[in-house]
Design an enzyme around this catalytic site. Structure first.
Site, PDB file in Angstrom:
ATOM      1  CB  SER A 123      -1.125   4.699  -0.616  1.00 15.10           C
ATOM      2  OG  SER A 123      -1.755   5.861  -0.950  1.00 15.10           O
ATOM      3  CG  HIS A 144      -4.997   8.373   1.757  1.00 16.86           C
ATOM      4  ND1 HIS A 144      -5.853   7.511   1.519  1.00 16.86           N
ATOM      5  CD2 HIS A 144      -3.825   8.608   1.009  1.00 16.86           C
ATOM      6  CE1 HIS A 144      -5.599   7.359   0.303  1.00 16.86           C
ATOM      7  NE2 HIS A 144      -4.741   7.685   0.202  1.00 16.86           N
ATOM      8  CD  GLU A 156      -9.771   7.248   2.539  1.00 13.07           C
ATOM      9  OE1 GLU A 156     -11.319   6.117   2.849  1.00 13.07           O
ATOM     10  OE2 GLU A 156      -8.880   7.089   1.155  1.00 13.07           O
ATOM     11  CG  ASN A 195      -6.990   3.490  -2.126  1.00 11.31           C
ATOM     12  OD1 ASN A 195      -7.869   3.388  -3.592  1.00 11.31           O
ATOM     13  ND2 ASN A 195      -5.718   3.778  -2.166  1.00 11.31           N
TER      14      ASN A 195
END
Ligand code: NAD
Length: 289
Positions: A123, A144, A156, A195
């Site tokens: 992450s 991801h 991703e 994120n």
């Protein structure tokens, strides 16, 4: 050149690894899940079995026995060489510690076939920090997933400057084949797309509340009425769990540490850890979380 991906090995069978293994097998691929010891594999089997109930309840079509067959079809192994020996793709979901990942790639490179693609589910780490340990930087990239992969189905895909475009394409196609919406990044970015937006948003909300500017309920209400979004940041944080923002803020500068202290004093020390614990910023009567 078209690269065919049929056999997938997942390294690490924790929260995300077990979900990735399950969902990939559920989508019709041959899956082997590796963890470091037989004891870890006992936990893996439990997590995989508990996903059967989740899929039966939450995924259409799963309850006709497909989820049970999926769980039974996942091979578990604590032998890295055996787990990787004929994998087309290895997805690594080992702990978020750079040295563990680097060491894992070094050992994996010694035992995996030359053509096997490696993908990290990290992450926060960049694939560039791991690529030199893979022995095949052209066949390495990040893939991801989001937690609760069957529901939050974005994947991703982020390469390094060394990633072969055919490998990038094959992994994006694989992501689509297991029902993900592939999100292709053109270059490396810590936090990827999701994120990079979500973390600053949640952090801004925490800074407002911890700074005494407004109550969490007021901040959520402002966001919801002002934008029309169904959830406010504190409702989202309750789902994430309060330990995650607490941990990230504990390691930051003075401002961040003030936020960590506020979270600890007002919530964490009182057992208010988020929706899963029954209470966080809001209360969740049992069965509603
Ligand atoms: P976790 O702690 O639940 O699981 C890690 C697993 O890796 C454990 O089963 C552990 O036994 C195993 N492991 C330990 N050393 C290993 C090694 N050398 N090789 C292979 N496996 C090893 O962690 P997690 O939450 O599943 O996170 C795993 C990765 O997925 C991290 O890189 C994390 O950033 C990423 N990720 C997590 C989430 C999330 O919401 N938890 C979401 C997206 C991505």
């Amino acid at each position: 050149m078209t690269i065919d991906i049929r056999k997938v090995t997942v390294l690490g069978t924790g929260v995300l690894g077990s979900q990735i293994a399950f969902h990939t097998a559920y989508s019709g691929f041959d899956v082997t899940a590796y963890d470091i010891s037989e004891a870890a594999l006992v936990g893996a089997r439990e997590r995989i079995n508990s996903l059967v109930a989740t899929y039966n309840n939450e995924v259409e079509g799963a309850a006709d026995g497909k989820a049970e067959r999926t769980a039974a079809g996942i091979a578990l192994s604590a032998d890295l060489a055996a787990a990787a020996k004929d994998a087309d793709l290895v997805i690594e979901a080992a702990p978020e510690v750079l040295t563990i990942k680097q060491d894992t790639y070094k050992r994996l490179n010694d035992v995996a076939p030359e053509q096997t693609i490696f993908a990290t589910n990290s992450s926060t780490l960049l694939p560039s920090d791991m690529k030199d340990f893979t022995g095949r930087p052209d066949r390495f990239l990040a893939l991801h997933f989001s937690n609760q992969i069957w529901m939050h189905n974005v994947a991703e895909i982020m390469g390094t400057p060394d990633t072969d475009p055919d490998v990038f394409r094959a992994v994006a196609d694989f992501a689509a084949a297991i029902g993900m919406v592939p999100i292709e990044l053109h270059k490396e970015k810590a936090g990827y797309v999701l994120n990079s937006m979500l973390v600053p948003f949640l952090d801004a909300a925490l800074a407002l509340a911890a700074g005494g500017y407004a109550e969490p309920e007021t901040i959520d209400m402002t966001w919801k009425i002002g934008t029309g979004f169904p959830f406010g940041p504190f409702e989202m944080l309750d789902v994430v769990g309060l330990n995650t923002p607490y941990n990230t803020h504990s390691h930051g500068g003075e401002d961040k540490q003030r936020i960590a202290a506020w979270l600890k004093e007002n919530y964490i020390d009182k057992g208010k850890l988020g929706a899963a614990s029954g209470e966080g910023f809001y209360r969740y009567p049992s069965g509603s979380a």
